[in-house]
Design a protein around this motif. Sequence first.
Motif, PDB file in Angstrom:
ATOM      1  N   MET A 132       0.852  -1.220   0.083  1.00  0.00           N
ATOM      2  CA  MET A 132      -0.105   0.042   0.005  1.00  0.00           C
ATOM      3  C   MET A 132       0.910   1.346   0.083  1.00  0.00           C
ATOM      4  O   MET A 132       0.597   2.207  -0.618  1.00  0.00           O
ATOM      5  CB  MET A 132      -0.960   0.038   1.252  1.00  0.00           C
ATOM      6  CG  MET A 132      -2.036  -0.975   1.082  1.00  0.00           C
ATOM      7  SD  MET A 132      -3.313  -0.664   2.210  1.00  0.00           S
ATOM      8  CE  MET A 132      -2.600  -1.357   3.690  1.00  0.00           C
ATOM      9  N   ALA A 133       1.958   1.107   0.780  1.00  0.00           N
ATOM     10  CA  ALA A 133       2.787   2.421   0.954  1.00  0.00           C
ATOM     11  C   ALA A 133       3.381   2.631  -0.436  1.00  0.00           C
ATOM     12  O   ALA A 133       3.542   3.720  -0.926  1.00  0.00           O
ATOM     13  CB  ALA A 133       4.074   2.277   1.931  1.00  0.00           C
ATOM     14  N   ILE A 134       3.901   1.441  -1.099  1.00  0.00           N
ATOM     15  CA  ILE A 134       4.659   1.781  -2.527  1.00  0.00           C
ATOM     16  C   ILE A 134       3.287   2.182  -3.582  1.00  0.00           C
ATOM     17  O   ILE A 134       3.811   3.241  -4.032  1.00  0.00           O
ATOM     18  CB  ILE A 134       5.075   0.291  -2.967  1.00  0.00           C
ATOM     19  CG1 ILE A 134       6.333  -0.041  -2.177  1.00  0.00           C
ATOM     20  CG2 ILE A 134       5.472   0.362  -4.475  1.00  0.00           C
ATOM     21  CD1 ILE A 134       6.861  -1.389  -2.159  1.00  0.00           C
ATOM     22  N   GLY A 135       2.408   1.979  -3.393  1.00  0.00           N
ATOM     23  CA  GLY A 135       1.500   2.139  -4.627  1.00  0.00           C
ATOM     24  C   GLY A 135       1.000   3.960  -3.928  1.00  0.00           C
ATOM     25  O   GLY A 135       0.967   4.728  -5.034  1.00  0.00           O
ATOM     26  N   LEU A 136       1.018   4.164  -2.750  1.00  0.00           N
ATOM     27  CA  LEU A 136       0.765   5.459  -2.265  1.00  0.00           C
ATOM     28  C   LEU A 136       1.886   6.301  -2.636  1.00  0.00           C
ATOM     29  O   LEU A 136       1.568   7.483  -3.338  1.00  0.00           O
ATOM     30  CB  LEU A 136       0.550   5.645  -0.828  1.00  0.00           C
ATOM     31  CG  LEU A 136       0.223   6.854  -0.193  1.00  0.00           C
ATOM     32  CD1 LEU A 136      -1.175   7.390  -0.639  1.00  0.00           C
ATOM     33  CD2 LEU A 136       0.155   6.953   1.152  1.00  0.00           C
ATOM     34  N   GLY A 137       3.042   5.926  -2.579  1.00  0.00           N
ATOM     35  CA  GLY A 137       4.418   6.583  -2.781  1.00  0.00           C
ATOM     36  C   GLY A 137       4.372   7.026  -4.397  1.00  0.00           C
ATOM     37  O   GLY A 137       4.670   8.046  -4.774  1.00  0.00           O
ATOM     38  N   ALA A 138       3.991   6.044  -5.169  1.00  0.00           N
ATOM     39  CA  ALA A 138       3.952   6.246  -6.638  1.00  0.00           C
ATOM     40  C   ALA A 138       3.104   7.232  -6.936  1.00  0.00           C
ATOM     41  O   ALA A 138       3.143   8.108  -7.926  1.00  0.00           O
ATOM     42  CB  ALA A 138       3.721   4.653  -7.341  1.00  0.00           C
ATOM     43  N   ALA A 139       1.893   7.376  -6.451  1.00  0.00           N
ATOM     44  CA  ALA A 139       0.779   8.297  -6.669  1.00  0.00           C
ATOM     45  C   ALA A 139       1.016   9.487  -6.318  1.00  0.00           C
ATOM     46  O   ALA A 139       1.083  10.624  -7.075  1.00  0.00           O
ATOM     47  CB  ALA A 139      -0.635   7.927  -6.137  1.00  0.00           C
ATOM     48  N   LEU A 140       1.930   9.710  -5.078  1.00  0.00           N
ATOM     49  CA  LEU A 140       2.321  10.913  -4.615  1.00  0.00           C
ATOM     50  C   LEU A 140       3.468  11.537  -5.440  1.00  0.00           C
ATOM     51  O   LEU A 140       3.627  12.656  -5.914  1.00  0.00           O
ATOM     52  CB  LEU A 140       2.718  10.920  -3.245  1.00  0.00           C
ATOM     53  CG  LEU A 140       1.728  10.649  -2.089  1.00  0.00           C
ATOM     54  CD1 LEU A 140       2.315  10.168  -0.811  1.00  0.00           C
ATOM     55  CD2 LEU A 140       0.848  11.845  -2.018  1.00  0.00           C
ATOM     56  N   GLY A 141       4.353  10.519  -5.827  1.00  0.00           N
ATOM     57  CA  GLY A 141       5.392  10.961  -6.843  1.00  0.00           C
ATOM     58  C   GLY A 141       4.993  11.649  -8.130  1.00  0.00           C
ATOM     59  O   GLY A 141       5.591  12.641  -8.667  1.00  0.00           O
ATOM     60  N   ARG A 142       3.741  10.908  -8.597  1.00  0.00           N
ATOM     61  CA  ARG A 142       3.060  11.248  -9.967  1.00  0.00           C
ATOM     62  C   ARG A 142       2.636  12.857  -9.694  1.00  0.00           C
ATOM     63  O   ARG A 142       2.511  13.464 -10.735  1.00  0.00           O
ATOM     64  CB  ARG A 142       1.988  10.253 -10.153  1.00  0.00           C
ATOM     65  CG  ARG A 142       1.442  10.625 -11.939  1.00  0.00           C
ATOM     66  CD  ARG A 142       0.581   9.293 -12.089  1.00  0.00           C
ATOM     67  NE  ARG A 142       1.412   8.175 -12.437  1.00  0.00           N
ATOM     68  CZ  ARG A 142       2.034   7.887 -13.714  1.00  0.00           C
ATOM     69  NH1 ARG A 142       1.610   8.915 -14.693  1.00  0.00           N
ATOM     70  NH2 ARG A 142       2.517   7.030 -14.156  1.00  0.00           N
ATOM     71  N   PHE A 143       1.944  13.144  -8.548  1.00  0.00           N
ATOM     72  CA  PHE A 143       1.552  14.415  -8.379  1.00  0.00           C
ATOM     73  C   PHE A 143       2.507  15.549  -7.746  1.00  0.00           C
ATOM     74  O   PHE A 143       2.512  16.574  -7.216  1.00  0.00           O
ATOM     75  CB  PHE A 143       0.548  14.606  -7.252  1.00  0.00           C
ATOM     76  CG  PHE A 143      -0.880  13.693  -7.842  1.00  0.00           C
ATOM     77  CD1 PHE A 143      -1.589  14.452  -8.676  1.00  0.00           C
ATOM     78  CD2 PHE A 143      -1.256  12.598  -7.224  1.00  0.00           C
ATOM     79  CE1 PHE A 143      -2.693  13.969  -9.042  1.00  0.00           C
ATOM     80  CE2 PHE A 143      -2.503  12.066  -7.386  1.00  0.00           C
ATOM     81  CZ  PHE A 143      -3.323  12.935  -8.547  1.00  0.00           C
ATOM     82  N   ARG A 144       3.882  14.849  -8.164  1.00  0.00           N
ATOM     83  CA  ARG A 144       5.060  15.861  -7.590  1.00  0.00           C
ATOM     84  C   ARG A 144       5.039  16.140  -6.199  1.00  0.00           C
ATOM     85  O   ARG A 144       5.469  17.597  -6.112  1.00  0.00           O
ATOM     86  CB  ARG A 144       5.270  16.855  -8.585  1.00  0.00           C
ATOM     87  CG  ARG A 144       5.195  16.523 -10.198  1.00  0.00           C
ATOM     88  CD  ARG A 144       5.527  17.609 -11.102  1.00  0.00           C
ATOM     89  NE  ARG A 144       7.079  17.555 -11.063  1.00  0.00           N
ATOM     90  CZ  ARG A 144       7.844  18.308 -11.775  1.00  0.00           C
ATOM     91  NH1 ARG A 144       7.347  19.281 -12.572  1.00  0.00           N
ATOM     92  NH2 ARG A 144       9.116  18.323 -11.801  1.00  0.00           N
TER      93      ARG A 144
END
Lengths: 220, 107
Positions: A132-144
């Motif tokens: 879940m943290a990796i998924g969240l991290g990827a999403a947050l990274g996408r939103f810069r």
Amino acid sequence: VSNDGAIAAYLDELRRGLPAGLRRRRILAEVGSHLEEGAERERSAGLPPREAERVAVARFGPAEPLARRFAAELADDGARSATGAAAMALAGILLLWIAMSQVGAAAPWPGERSSIAAEVWATWLGFGVALMAIGLGAALGRFRLPRSAVAAAAVAVLAMGVSTVACARMALASEYASAPMHTVVTLVTLRVAVTVAAIVAVARGARRVVAGLGASPRRA
Amino acid sequence: VKGEALKGHLDLLLLAAVQEGPSHGYAIIESLRSRSNGAFDLPEGTVYPALHRLESAGLLASRWAERGGRKRRLYRLTPRGRSALQRQQADWRRFAQGVQAVVGPES
């Protein structure tokens, strides 16, 4: 390029605005090459050397906002590499976990062995949180949002660390006694190594984020 | 055209500028300037963070090359970059046609 010319001064200002590292060297080399080429063209057009450098630098734009934009890119890169490292580590650890279940009689699936239930649940909970943290991290990274993304990656490696400790406890408790000792030791060692490598990679990513955002107080 | 107005389109312009083959930053800027008949006259430094970002996103790849005693970083499109370019070109054409239809022909 003269050491006291406009190009040298510009590169010096840019260097001061960027976090140290390999990427800074590349940026400075690339910008330096561009400015020299620009100055050379101005000299060919008849400008004296100092004036040619000054014109090339003026056309390039001010150093401070450029350094900020580069630093922001470096922070995003750091967050991406931290999230990527966490994802790769999770995949590696899952494979090692499956391998352990194949070599040992104590298949590490929840509900199969009551004596190791706590470790098994801790491990699967760790995997779940990490995923879940990796998924969240990827999403947050996408939103810069590099700071939040790298924090999520840190949570992921922490969860993997907990699951690795649980797995090592199971191995120490001889739950894999039916498997050859050297195989169990190898698999547990590999798992610890993957977890430590992930922690190091996320820490390095976090350092790049901090250095990037530190050099870039506001996003350009 | 002001840099601010180009901001949202810079990625498309840079990908399009390297589609013919590997190119370095200086040549990319020259190409933007000449192909736009001088309309896109950006501060030259603007393109480098964008080139680095496109590289990090896997749309461009780069390597050092030396020519005439000068080292330059050459950028080229990756297969992903080529797909992204085609997609962005299609989006842009749809957008431009829509704007043109609303704004109307030059009077």
